[in-house]
Scaffold this active site. Structure first.
Site, PDB file in Angstrom:
ATOM      1  N   LYS A   1     151.784  28.369  73.108  1.00  0.00           N
ATOM      2  CA  LYS A   1     151.950  26.916  73.001  1.00  0.00           C
ATOM      3  C   LYS A   1     153.422  26.586  73.232  1.00  0.00           C
ATOM      4  CE  LYS A   1     152.951  24.040  69.686  1.00  0.00           C
ATOM      5  NZ  LYS A   1     153.666  22.917  70.376  1.00  0.00           N
TER       6      LYS A   1
ATOM      7  N   GLY B   1     161.996  29.151  66.548  1.00  0.00           N
ATOM      8  CA  GLY B   1     162.191  27.744  66.221  1.00  0.00           C
ATOM      9  C   GLY B   1     162.896  27.589  64.887  1.00  0.00           C
ATOM     10  N   SER B   2     162.676  26.453  64.272  1.00  0.00           N
ATOM     11  CA  SER B   2     163.387  26.133  63.040  1.00  0.00           C
ATOM     12  C   SER B   2     162.830  26.910  61.856  1.00  0.00           C
ATOM     13  CB  SER B   2     163.285  24.636  62.753  1.00  0.00           C
ATOM     14  OG  SER B   2     161.968  24.294  62.356  1.00  0.00           O
TER      15      SER B   2
ATOM     16  N   GLY C   1     159.016  27.672  60.802  1.00  0.00           N
ATOM     17  CA  GLY C   1     158.706  29.077  60.589  1.00  0.00           C
ATOM     18  C   GLY C   1     158.094  29.333  59.222  1.00  0.00           C
TER      19      GLY C   1
ATOM     20  N   GLU D   1     161.959  34.316  64.838  1.00  0.00           N
ATOM     21  CA  GLU D   1     163.372  34.075  65.155  1.00  0.00           C
ATOM     22  C   GLU D   1     163.647  32.628  64.795  1.00  0.00           C
ATOM     23  OE1 GLU D   1     166.224  32.475  66.464  1.00  0.00           O
ATOM     24  OE2 GLU D   1     165.901  33.019  68.571  1.00  0.00           O
TER      25      GLU D   1
ATOM     26  N   CYS E   1     170.170  29.206  69.724  1.00  0.00           N
ATOM     27  CA  CYS E   1     170.096  29.779  68.373  1.00  0.00           C
ATOM     28  C   CYS E   1     171.316  30.624  68.057  1.00  0.00           C
ATOM     29  CB  CYS E   1     168.831  30.617  68.232  1.00  0.00           C
ATOM     30  SG  CYS E   1     167.302  29.664  68.408  1.00  0.00           S
TER      31      CYS E   1
ATOM     32  N   GLU F   1     173.161  24.053  60.550  1.00  0.00           N
ATOM     33  CA  GLU F   1     173.160  24.356  61.983  1.00  0.00           C
ATOM     34  C   GLU F   1     173.073  23.045  62.766  1.00  0.00           C
ATOM     35  OE1 GLU F   1     170.791  27.274  65.105  1.00  0.00           O
ATOM     36  OE2 GLU F   1     169.692  26.361  63.464  1.00  0.00           O
TER      37      GLU F   1
END
Length: 477
Positions: free
Chosen positions: A176, A227-228, A232, A249, A283, A380
């Site tokens: 996706k 992703g975030s 996650g 990740e 990232c 971040e």
């Protein structure tokens, strides 16, 4: 307005519902994307499950050859794919070589490179123990069906990181793409599926609910997510219900430590690109720079001289090296962090003002005279803003680098490599670069520690991460 389609079981698949994909530089609608239904998610997983035994049963050499055909298709279509990245994600076209701006052409080239390398790697049977009485062999088996959820910042390259290792080792994949950058990924999968049997690689598209349906499907055997941390965490919660293993990740807040002997003029350009590649929407970009007080003002001045000269605009225009922030949600976060830093007394060295007009453009912004604890340092930012913090001694810098609950990457800058290695070994991060930042390679494992995630992508370790170990123990005699 064209609707771009998913690929399920080797065929194009639309949906009753659609949503728009936008150009972040102009605001124009690029096309419509299917909002996959729960039934379509189930169909994609079923297709992958049905295709997997036959795919895994192919001789290893045949799968290798098909991966190389995929790489050839990526190479043949690289300019088309790069242009989709520009229009949909925003990074400029740029180039590929070491002296070129790392933009969309680099991303398209990276897709080819990160396909050819796994295609030529092997996971041979490993004899882990043998004596006169027994022989113990470690075999690597495919998981089965892999569900992948890709991000919007490197929509094609990270999708390839997720797709190719699984296919190479005998699993099938349902991916996706991010709802912000779906078209390029759907088109890439459509192109490379020409080299693959039906059902081996499938797509579903839509917002978070589609991803939730995919990762929660009981026939999914492994989940890959980039992703975030917030998303996650939700995926990990869903995965736990079925005890589905994951590789996560989840981003980071990379610290770069400039040691007292470093020359600001010599390292400024490398630090700049370590921080501002893809407008800071990476990232493993350097997101907070710690500079010894003796070199602080010189480092700030050297970075300012570079930042104020970088052309920004629509990435399809010649000479442009900086593009927009990809979406308004992220844009608003960046603006809010800069305004909070300004209100708290930090110095805006350059940038820091919304330009207005079309597109999600925000100027390259350097912030000095800021400390740990400020939101811009501790969160971040994932955008074109860089806080620069002064430190008195190296112990303070190491403590600052390690004080947050994330640990994806970091870097140390020094003329003394041995001294830099000693500092690097004490930093809590999955990768610590010395005199460079964010320099990934398809042979080198990449992953984080702490709340930056778990598991590896890239190299032999990346292949192992998408396989299940099986010991076969043989009694002799």
């Amino acid at each position: 307005m064209k609707t771009f389609l998913n690929t399920i079981n080797g065929k194009s698949a639309g949906s009753d519902r659609t949503f728009a994909s936008y150009n972040p530089a102009t605001g124009e609608t690029l096309g419509m994307v299917p909002h996959s239904s729960d039934d379509q998610v189930a169909q994609a997983v079923a297709a992958a499950k049905a295709a997997q035994p036959g795919w895994a049963a192919l001789p290893d050499g045949e799968r290798k050859a098909l991966m190389m055909k995929v790489a050839d298709l990526l190479k043949e279509n690289s300019e088309v794919l790069a242009e989709w990245v520009v229009r949909e994600q925003g990074k400029p076209l740029g180039g590929v070589g070491p002296d070129q701006v790392p933009g969309a052409r680099f991303e398209a080239w990276g897709c080819e490179a990160w396909t050819r390398v796994p295609a030529n790697l092997d996971l041979p049977v490993d004899v882990v123990f043998e004596d006169e009485t027994r022989r113990d062999e470690m075999h690597r088996k495919p998981y089965g069906v892999i569900a992948a959820v890709a991000p919007w910042n490197w929509p094609l390259l990270i999708a390839i990181w997720q797709i190719i290792p699984g296919l190479r080792t005998g699993s099938t994949v349902v991916i996706k793409p991010s709802e912000y950058t779906s078209i390029g990924t759907l088109e890439m999968v459509r192109m490379i599926s020409e080299a693959l049997p039906p059902g081996v690689l499938n797509t579903v598209s839509g917002p978070g609910e589609v991803g939730a349906a995919l990762v929660g499907h009981p026939d999914v055997d492994k989940i890959l997510f980039t992703g975030s941390a917030a998303t996650g965490s939700r995926i990990a919660e869903i995965a736990a219900r079925n005890l589905t293993p994951t590789t996560m990740e989840l981003g980071g807040n990379d610290a770069a430590i400039v040691l007292p002997d470093a020359d600001p003029q010599q390292i400024a350009m490398s630090i700049f690109w370590g921080a501002f590649i893809n407008m800071g929407q990476t990232c493993a970009a350097a997101k907070r720079i710690y500079v010894h007080e003796s070199k602080y003002e010189a480092m700030v001045a050297a970075l300012k001289a570079i930042a104020t000269q970088m052309p920004m605009g629509n990435g399809m225009d010649a000479g442009v090296v900086m593009g927009p922030i990809q979406n308004r949600m992220q844009y608003s976060k960046v603006v809010g962090l800069v305004e909070k830093a300004r209100q708290e007394g930090a110095t805006i060295v350059c940038g820091g003002q919304e330009p207005g007009g079309r597109g999600n453009f925000y100027p390259l912004t350097l912030v000095s005279h800021i400390k740990d604890g400020a939101a811009l340092v501790d969160q971040e930012q994932f955008g074109p803003v860089l806080p620069i913090i002064s430190y008195k001694n190296v112990e303070d810098a190491i403590a600052s680098a390690n004080r947050l609950d994330v640990g994806l990457g970091a870097s140390v800058w020094s003329n003394d490599v041995q001294q830099a290695k000693a500092v690097a070994s004490r930093i809590q991060a999955g990768t610590v670069w010395i005199n460079q930042h964010g320099m990934i390679h398809p042979m080198v494992p990449f992953g984080g520690v702490k709340k930056s995630g778990w598991g590896s992508e890239g190299g032999i370790d990346g292949l192992k991460a998408v396989t299940v170990p099986q010991v076969i123990s043989i009694k002799k005699g």
